[in-house]
Scaffold this active site. Sequence first.
Site, PDB file in Angstrom:
ATOM      1  N   LYS A 167       0.833  -1.203   0.000  1.00  0.00           N
ATOM      2  CA  LYS A 167       0.000   0.000   0.000  1.00  0.00           C
ATOM      3  C   LYS A 167       0.868   1.255   0.000  1.00  0.00           C
ATOM      4  CE  LYS A 167      -1.921   2.043   3.553  1.00  0.00           C
ATOM      5  NZ  LYS A 167      -2.735   2.384   4.738  1.00  0.00           N
ATOM      6  N   ASP A 208      -6.632   1.120   1.084  1.00  0.00           N
ATOM      7  CA  ASP A 208      -6.736   1.429   2.507  1.00  0.00           C
ATOM      8  C   ASP A 208      -8.114   1.007   2.994  1.00  0.00           C
ATOM      9  OD1 ASP A 208      -8.492   3.338   1.566  1.00  0.00           O
ATOM     10  OD2 ASP A 208      -7.544   5.025   2.578  1.00  0.00           O
TER      11      ASP A 208
END
Length: 304
Positions: free
Chosen positions: A165, A183
């Site tokens: 991420k 997220d």
Amino acid sequence: MKKAVAAKPVTKAAAAKPAKPVKKAAAAKSAKSVTKAAAKPESRTALVRRARRINRELAEVYPYAHPELDFENPFQLLVATVLSAQTTDLRVNQTTPALFAKYPTPEDLAAANPEDVEELIRPTGFFRAKTKSIMGLAAALRDEFGGEVPGRLEDLVKLPGVGRKTAFVVMGNAFGRPGITVDTHFGRLVRRWKWTEETDPDKVEKAVGELFPKSDWTMLSHRVIFHGRRICHARKPACGACPIAPLCPAYGEGETDPEKAKKLLKYEKGGFPGQRLKPPQSYLDAGGIPAPPLGATAPPATGE
């Protein structure tokens, strides 16, 4: 150090275009569409078309979508993204000015006194573990990459505290290389929209990536996250104020009355400050308000 890629500017007229409120007739149509969809499974082709239409609609609602962490170069973005774990981007943005003023380069941060760093980043929470991570990645950048942040996924994920991420945030926003940022907001919304049933971030990334061309990935991530923070909240989505309600299988999970839903809108959609102390000009042109520095009083709302 490589210069961060600037976001594409948008015209003031386009940026200022408000989200269209959902009328009761449209809301009723949404409910019928959801019922019809539930009766007949959606084909792969229909899913791709609906997903891409949602992305186009979000592009009109958030022409100013951007990463909500303040940064001036890839190193600052990398550190800020690591610090953003388990806290808000706002708190990170209020904390990093002092950190970067004292330690502007990887070499500076790697040579810092850990206790001094801990004190500076304490407001972000988990400050001891985060100090270890950002000092570790700073040392790795100094020792293995000549003090430069690498732009490749395989290099970034080797750095302490950096997962996929974080790597995609840096690649997409500092180097202009496509990536999907999964997220909590992104995962929640794509499941609500039935783009995927996956919960593992890597599997969500793969499933959603297959619905869009690579060139859409970075901006898609910004738009979905913006929508999750402003309208499609976790506990009480503002369904009645949602511009993509007719395309949403989860319509009705939140407040459907347009007036009540309007009161649930956050950040610039509700007339409140955003998360960045130094947001892009396109955001300001659209009515966005800069966040206040740490310890300052937030400015009052400027409208509904």
